[in-house]
Design a protein around this motif. Structure first.
Motif, PDB file in Angstrom:
ATOM      1  N   GLY A   1      -7.417   1.991  -5.896  1.00  0.00           N
ATOM      2  CA  GLY A   1      -7.420   2.965  -4.818  1.00  0.00           C
ATOM      3  C   GLY A   1      -8.222   4.189  -5.168  1.00  0.00           C
ATOM      4  O   GLY A   1      -9.315   4.098  -5.738  1.00  0.00           O
TER       5      GLY A   1
ATOM      6  N   GLU B   1      -3.157  -2.060  -9.749  1.00  0.00           N
ATOM      7  CA  GLU B   1      -3.381  -1.106  -8.676  1.00  0.00           C
ATOM      8  C   GLU B   1      -4.865  -0.802  -8.505  1.00  0.00           C
ATOM      9  O   GLU B   1      -5.658  -0.875  -9.451  1.00  0.00           O
ATOM     10  CB  GLU B   1      -2.638   0.198  -8.962  1.00  0.00           C
TER      11      GLU B   1
ATOM     12  N   SER C   1      -3.987   7.276  -2.952  1.00  0.00           N
ATOM     13  CA  SER C   1      -3.938   6.106  -2.080  1.00  0.00           C
ATOM     14  C   SER C   1      -4.077   4.879  -2.973  1.00  0.00           C
ATOM     15  O   SER C   1      -5.003   4.805  -3.785  1.00  0.00           O
ATOM     16  CB  SER C   1      -5.059   6.157  -1.034  1.00  0.00           C
ATOM     17  N   THR C   2      -3.149   3.928  -2.820  1.00  0.00           N
ATOM     18  CA  THR C   2      -3.057   2.829  -3.783  1.00  0.00           C
ATOM     19  C   THR C   2      -2.693   1.516  -3.106  1.00  0.00           C
ATOM     20  O   THR C   2      -1.699   1.444  -2.378  1.00  0.00           O
ATOM     21  CB  THR C   2      -1.987   3.131  -4.854  1.00  0.00           C
ATOM     22  N   PHE C   3      -3.524   0.505  -3.359  1.00  0.00           N
ATOM     23  CA  PHE C   3      -3.135  -0.870  -3.071  1.00  0.00           C
ATOM     24  C   PHE C   3      -2.551  -1.447  -4.356  1.00  0.00           C
ATOM     25  O   PHE C   3      -3.097  -1.221  -5.449  1.00  0.00           O
ATOM     26  CB  PHE C   3      -4.344  -1.696  -2.619  1.00  0.00           C
TER      27      PHE C   3
ATOM     28  N   TYR D   1       0.846  -1.194   0.000  1.00  0.00           N
ATOM     29  CA  TYR D   1       0.000   0.000   0.000  1.00  0.00           C
ATOM     30  C   TYR D   1       0.881   1.242   0.000  1.00  0.00           C
ATOM     31  O   TYR D   1       1.928   1.290   0.679  1.00  0.00           O
ATOM     32  CB  TYR D   1      -0.890   0.009   1.246  1.00  0.00           C
TER      33      TYR D   1
END
Length: 753
Positions: free
Chosen positions: A292, A290, A262-264, A247
């Motif tokens: 988010g 990705e 914001s990124t998973f 993350y």
């Protein structure tokens, strides 16, 4: 000789031992063990059992993410090429010892170019030998200082860190299961920001470490946390594979605009083994998936049509790249593709294309003065396919470029780079929102040349004929030992084929010369010796007469060295042509080797014909000052005859049969020659270089393709291969509210070999 010269001789002895003979050098205490270096040459341990093989990385409290650079990976790469390699509990062989060392250098060179980390050298040595039991241990030490590469306007400095179970500064990367390293960074948009890097290692197949990087400043911060692992696949084009999942959170300023991400993510990447193509060549490829959110703090009404202030985010990113290095040059090229949507459906709402390339070349203007040229090209395009594009996904240029795949060691820029403009402010005023662009192009050029330097190896050593010919003898002897070791391996050509090839070296040389030229080599060489003798004897007497007069003697000694160079190479050439009756018994590879005559081993140990040509060219100024230009022209004419012979011999050699064994050992010899060339001709302990900088960038903002450019100057201070750049880049035609320029500070480590 002075104590200082004695000190440099000591340094030279250690380096030469590593570069030429590759024999064990000096004792070193590591990890609490007393390790005894063994004094014999590697060839003398053939048949001993290898009890242990270790790879050490001594980095003075700095960490280096080496990924695939483990012992099993290096051994597998050597085996896949069909070459001999040493293994634990197997018999030692000199060829395997050097093959593994060569593979380590290739792997480290690739890591250096792809990640920006730096290493100076690899020192192989044999330790803890037990002659009674017939056992030895082998250690490969990676010596150097890795450093996170900074860019203009955005530099970071790692501070002394904490390493679990480490009791001294020289740490092994493989033996530190937990690392905590604070750092301090700065750029014009964010100001000063402290941060920390935490790394925890695991002994599992799927996950090998957890990494957390975080920094914070008043205008924003970045957090990146990931679990990662790697494996050696050895299948087709996939040699090494690695994966990451984690993350990331970023809140970055773009003038008054805030870019919130914001990124998973989940990432897979692979690389090929190094190929040989005039140097080292390897490829890297990968994909990241990705999900988010993307948002900004600006009203949508102020954004371009088709751009939204906030949305969900899902994307697949794919990239491929290649890196190659040859002699003093390196080239890295990458292409990235992003397919993304805003989280409302499974359609591709927009896509992004990125091209990124970087070249570095060092051009030797004079001994220990290399003109360094750095050139970078980048371009990108953002296109709407079905729907809108988040504003945070647009291109924002400046002197600290965001990465296409954050955290990936490969490094692909995601926007135009221009050193004279603060981060994310290329197209907008400092007080208003920078709305970003949908396409860009940029080019960056940096030039530097040392104006003051202190060579690692003084001229009195690097130009000493005894030293040069001694090194040549060492290279040839080691090369012959490697070839003979290869002959003994299963599947290699018959030993008689190699022996007969070596035994006829001198006869082939004489035959080639007779076929390609009617000029008698020894007559030309003797004429050169006789022609320079009066001036050479006169200088030798003047040097003796000025004993104690340092300035006067230094100038005379420098001229005498040039005469000694010509005479030394001339005498060596004569050794290649003994009485015809003696040549039938030729069996001494150390004294007679066709490569020494016409090929040489790099600039530090040039071919004998080349040594005469360069020496005569250097004497031109001396003869002109003495009013003896006519005499020099005669010398130059004879040197030209030898040069012509050399070219004819080289053409003939290329047409002749060469055993496979000779071809197998040639890369090792070339590498040693390259190392010596850098040590003797280029490497400085310390140097100061003026720097010129030029940047040009064009960002397409709402159809406006106005460009910007920056001009700058500064200084590069180098300690061996550790470079610190400092300067200032101006905006000659700045836009409204753009500052006059920006300070430039960057840190780099040059791959010298």
């Amino acid at each position: 000789m002075s104590n200082l010269s004695g000190f440099f001789r000591l340094i030279f002895a250690v380096l030469a031992m590593f570069a030429v003979l590759q024999t064990p050098g000096h004792a070193q205490v590591s990890e609490g063990r007393n390790e005894r270096s063994c004094s014999k040459n590697p060839a003398e341990y053939s048949g001993f059992k290898v009890k242990d093989i270790r790879i050490k990385a001594n980095f003075l409290l700095f960490s280096l993410n080496v990924g695939a650079l483990t012992l099993p990976n290096a051994q597998a790469s050597v085996r896949r090429r069909g070459d001999t390699v040493i293994e634990v509990n197997q018999l030692f062989s000199e060829a395997g010892y050097f093959n593994l060392q060569k593979q380590r250098n290739e792997d480290l060179s690739t890591a250096l170019l792809s990640s920006g980390a730096g290493v100076l050298a690899i020192l192989p040595r044999i330790v803890n030998c037990n002659d009674t039991a017939g056992e030895i241990e082998v250690e490969y030490s990676i010596l150097g200082i890795p450093f996170s590469t900074g860019v203009a306007g955005s530099a970071s400095f790692e501070l002394p860190g904490f390493y679990l179970n480490k009791k001294k500064a020289a740490v092994s990367m493989d033996a530190a299961p937990f690392q905590l390293v604070p750092y301090l960074g700065y750029n014009g948009s964010r100001g000063l920001f402290p941060g920390v890097k935490i790394r925890k290692a695991f002994k599992t197949k799927l996950v090998q470490h957890f990494a957390l990087n975080a920094d914070i400043s008043f205008p924003g911060g970045i957090v990146n946390a990931a679990l990662a692992g790697s494996d050696e696949v050895k299948s087709g084009i996939l040699d090494h594979a690695e994966w990451r999942a984690g993350y990331s959170l970023a809140n970055l300023p773009a003038g008054a605009l805030r870019l919130n991400e914001s990124t998973f993510f989940g990432q897979i990447a692979g690389s090929t083994r190094p190929f040989s193509a005039g140097g080292s060549l390897s490829f890297r490829y990968g994909a990241t998936f990705e999900g988010g959110r993307r948002s900004t703090n600006v009203a949508e009404a102020a954004l371009p049509e088709g751009t939204i202030a906030e949305s969900g985010y899902g994307a697949g990113k794919f990239y491929i790249g290649g890196v190659s290095s040859w002699r003093r040059h390196s080239l890295k090229v990458s292409y990235g593709l992003q397919l993304a949507n805003t989280g409302k459906n499974l359609q591709v709402n927009y896509l992004k294309n990125i091209f990124d390339a970087a070249y570095r070349g060092r051009y030797l203007v004079a001994d220990h003065q290399s003109l360094q040229l750095d050139l970078a090209l980048s371009a990108g395009k953002l296109s709407s396919i079905h729907g809108d594009i988040p504003a945070a996904e647009r291109f924002f240029g400046g002197n600290a470029v965001r990465e296409f795949i954050p955290g990936d060691s490969w490094g692909i820029s995601n926007g135009p780079f221009i050193r004279s403009i603060s981060q994310n402010r290329l197209n907008g005023p400092d007080t208003g929102p920078a709305i970003g662009g949908d396409s860009y192009r940029s080019v960056n050029l940096t030039l530097s040349l040392p104006v003051w330097h202190k060579p690692l190896i003084p001229d009195e050593i690097s130009k000493d004929q005894t030293v040069i010919f001694g090194l040549g003898t060492g290279v040839r002897s080691s090369r012959l030992a490697l070839a003979e070791s290869e002959v003994q391996q299963p599947g290699q050509p018959d030993e008689d084929d190699f022996t007969n090839y070596r035994a006829t070296d001198i006869q082939r040389l004489v035959s080639i010369l007779n076929d390609t030229t009617k000029v008698n080599v020894t007559v030309v060489v003797d004429s050169i010796i006789n022609l320079i003798k009066p001036e050479s004897d006169m200088l030798a007497q003047q040097v003796a007469d000025t004993s104690g007069q340092n300035d006067a003697q230094a100038s005379l000694t420098a001229d005498l060295q040039l005469f000694n160079q010509v005479q030394g190479y001339a005498e060596r050439i004569n050794l290649f042509f003994p009485d015809p009756a003696d040549s039938a018994d030729f069996d001494n590879d150390t004294q007679y080797d066709i490569e020494s005559l016409v090929l040489g081993y790099g600039d530090a140990i040039p071919a004998y014909f080349t040594g005469i040509s360069e020496g005569v060219a250097s004497l031109r100024k001396f003869y002109k000052n003495k009013g003896l230009s006519d005499k020099w022209e005669k010398l130059d004419l004879m040197a030209g005859q030898l040069k012509s012979m050399q070219q004819d011999v080289l053409k003939a050699i290329r047409k002749n049969y060469t055993p496979k064994t000779e071809l197998l050992v040639r890369p090792t010899t070339q590498y040693v020659g390259r190392v010596l060339e850098v040590l003797f001709k280029e490497l400085n302990i310390v140097s100061v270089s003026p720097v010129l900088m030029f940047d040009a960038a064009r960002l397409n903002v709402m159809g406006n393709k106005a460009g910007n450019y920056g001009l700058g100057a500064g200084v590069r201070m180098s300690l061996v291969n550790f470079d610190v750049y400092a300067g200032y880049s101006f905006n000659p035609a700045r836009q409204t509210d753009h500052k006059k320029g920006a300070f430039v500070l960057s840190i780099d480590i040059t791959d010298l070999f």
